[in-house]
Design a protein around this motif. Structure first.
Motif, PDB file in Angstrom:
ATOM      1  N   TYR A  36      53.366 -54.268  40.986  1.00 62.55           N
ATOM      2  CA  TYR A  36      52.222 -55.039  40.469  1.00 62.55           C
ATOM      3  C   TYR A  36      52.519 -56.521  40.407  1.00 62.55           C
ATOM      4  O   TYR A  36      51.642 -57.337  40.224  1.00 62.55           O
ATOM      5  CB  TYR A  36      51.839 -54.536  39.070  1.00 62.55           C
ATOM      6  N   THR A  37      53.785 -56.863  40.550  1.00 55.92           N
ATOM      7  CA  THR A  37      54.223 -58.256  40.517  1.00 55.92           C
ATOM      8  C   THR A  37      55.063 -58.453  41.771  1.00 55.92           C
ATOM      9  O   THR A  37      55.894 -57.592  42.076  1.00 55.92           O
ATOM     10  CB  THR A  37      55.100 -58.485  39.261  1.00 55.92           C
ATOM     11  N   GLU A 201      56.370 -52.096  34.383  1.00 57.94           N
ATOM     12  CA  GLU A 201      55.645 -51.662  35.588  1.00 57.94           C
ATOM     13  C   GLU A 201      55.314 -50.162  35.538  1.00 57.94           C
ATOM     14  O   GLU A 201      54.244 -49.750  35.965  1.00 57.94           O
ATOM     15  CB  GLU A 201      56.459 -51.983  36.849  1.00 57.94           C
ATOM     16  N   LYS A 227      55.508 -62.842  34.130  1.00 60.58           N
ATOM     17  CA  LYS A 227      54.558 -62.329  35.121  1.00 60.58           C
ATOM     18  C   LYS A 227      54.196 -60.867  34.845  1.00 60.58           C
ATOM     19  O   LYS A 227      53.033 -60.471  34.913  1.00 60.58           O
ATOM     20  CB  LYS A 227      55.169 -62.425  36.525  1.00 60.58           C
ATOM     21  N   GLN A 230      52.031 -60.597  31.753  1.00 58.95           N
ATOM     22  CA  GLN A 230      50.704 -61.144  32.091  1.00 58.95           C
ATOM     23  C   GLN A 230      49.898 -60.117  32.896  1.00 58.95           C
ATOM     24  O   GLN A 230      48.715 -59.889  32.634  1.00 58.95           O
ATOM     25  CB  GLN A 230      50.918 -62.415  32.923  1.00 58.95           C
ATOM     26  N   THR A 231      50.558 -59.466  33.850  1.00 54.92           N
ATOM     27  CA  THR A 231      49.888 -58.443  34.669  1.00 54.92           C
ATOM     28  C   THR A 231      49.419 -57.284  33.794  1.00 54.92           C
ATOM     29  O   THR A 231      48.291 -56.802  33.917  1.00 54.92           O
ATOM     30  CB  THR A 231      50.840 -57.914  35.763  1.00 54.92           C
ATOM     31  N   ARG A 234      46.468 -58.380  31.667  1.00 56.38           N
ATOM     32  CA  ARG A 234      45.254 -58.520  32.498  1.00 56.38           C
ATOM     33  C   ARG A 234      44.616 -57.166  32.780  1.00 56.38           C
ATOM     34  O   ARG A 234      43.409 -57.056  32.968  1.00 56.38           O
ATOM     35  CB  ARG A 234      45.608 -59.193  33.824  1.00 56.38           C
ATOM     36  N   ARG A 235      45.443 -56.128  32.790  1.00 56.86           N
ATOM     37  CA  ARG A 235      44.922 -54.775  33.029  1.00 56.86           C
ATOM     38  C   ARG A 235      44.534 -54.081  31.725  1.00 56.86           C
ATOM     39  O   ARG A 235      44.328 -52.881  31.689  1.00 56.86           O
ATOM     40  CB  ARG A 235      45.983 -53.949  33.767  1.00 56.86           C
TER      41      ARG A 235
END
Length: 364
Positions: A36-37, A201, A227, A230-231, A234-235
């Motif tokens: 995802y990153t 992840e 990161k 943040q990912t 965001r989800r």
């Protein structure tokens, strides 16, 4: 970097996709590719390899993998299973700290259907207070092995969040929540930055609603961790992190540690039974909320219970309360639930939000 045996492990962050072929071509050992990153973890064995990797215009950032560990915490007492924490009330206790965040009220919500990933030392799957709610997990440090807890910390945190209502032991904040053991720390409570990112992840890939992290990562915030968090955010995943146990007695200074100090993480401070900031609790402008973290009794491996103190215990209460909000407002987005969480806190200072306890005591 030195040319010691086996080379050194680095995390590479790229602008777009990762560059597996390129690193393999150069003879590096690729250990993990972000889903995802756009990052990769690989072992580099020479300066020459590193120089060639750094020529890549897609490369944004390189950092050497570093060791992370549990915050030093205080184990006050272990209760043998025979005595457990049984009382006359049908053999089950709702501890003071859980009552505190539930405002002492009867529960209409139990966290049912909400998935919480405990990024920690694993969980004791056979503990009778936890086994009804454990739905799975992953062992990042020893892939293929079950994420059993050989330390005790992850099991304790899990009980605060979701010990089941079963006429036995204690009751957690969200007693019907789905618990997942994401093991990134060994029996000594030690792991690495890359394993923590892999744990996050895994949480994204397996649709966790909440990720609970109590890990000490110092003050410098790694870009790859920022990161990943943040990912996740965001989800729609809540990342709840213990602020740290290296606060000064005076309450001065910025002592919040990574990952709690990373933007988007919810940083949690610890309170004593009298709703005062615990003397060890980290302080700073990034502290969001506070919860009980002194002499908290919860589940412990081997069908036991233990009393522990630390911001890890405080963070677990916040994850539990978030699970209740999530069940109560299933269609409400991440930001709106966070707003509700902050709005329902008990303000502990006349000045409102502050660097000791954030918005105040978390309550549902």
């Amino acid at each position: 970097m030195g040319s010691h045996q086996g080379g050194q492990r680095f995390t590479f962050l790229y602008q777009h996709g990762s560059r597996v072929e390129r690193l393999l071509e150069l003879g590096c050992q690729v250990e993990y590719v972000g889903r995802y990153t756009p990052f990769m973890t690989a072992t580099v064995s020479s300066w020459k390899q590193m120089k060639q990797i750094e020529r890549d215009s897609e490369l944004v950032h390189v950092e050497s993998d570093r060791s992370l560990q549990l915050f030093p915490y205080e184990l006050q007492k272990v209760y043998p299973k025979k005595r457990s924490v049984k009382t006359k009330q049908k053999g089950e206790v709702l501890p003071w700290n859980i009552r505190r965040v539930l405002r002492g009220q009867n529960r209409a919500f139990t966290g049912k259907g909400v998935k919480v990933g405990i990024i920690d030392t694993g969980i004791d799957f056979s503990h009778p207070d936890l086994s009804p709610n454990i739905q799975g997990g992953v062992n990042i440090i020893e892939p293929g092995k079950p994420p059993h807890d050989l330390n005790g910390h992850g099991t304790h945190v899990s009980g605060v969040i979701g010990a089941a209502i079963n006429q036995y032991g204690i009751i957690g904040v969200a007693p019907e929540v789905s618990l997942y053991a994401i093991k990134v720390l060994n029996k000594k409570g030690v792991g690495s930055l890359s394993d923590l990112v892999r744990g996050i992840e895994w949480g994204i890939a397996n649709n966790m609603d909440i990720l609970n992290i109590s890990i000490s990562g110092g003050k410098v915030s790694p870009m790859v961790l920022e990161k990943a968090i943040q990912t996740a955010t965001r989800r729609g995943i809540f990342v709840v992190a213990a602020a740290g146990n290296a606060g000064q007695l005076s309450g001065r200074g910025d002592t919040v540690e990574v990952p709690a100090r990373v933007p988007n993480a919810i940083a949690v401070a610890a309170l004593s039974k009298s709703n005062k900031r615990a003397s060890f609790s980290a302080t700073g402008s990034t502290v969001d909320v506070a919860a009980p973290g002194v002499k908290v009794v919860s589940t412990y491996p081997g069908m036991k219970y233990a009393s522990l103190s630390g911001t890890s215990m405080a963070a677990a209460h916040v994850s539990g309360v978030l699970a209740l909000f999530k069940q109560k407002h299933p269609k409400v987005g991440h930001a709106a639930i966070l707003k509700r969480l902050f709005a329902s806190t008990k303000v502990l200072h006349s000045s409102g939000r502050n660097s000791l306890t954030g918005h105040g005591l978390v309550q549902f």
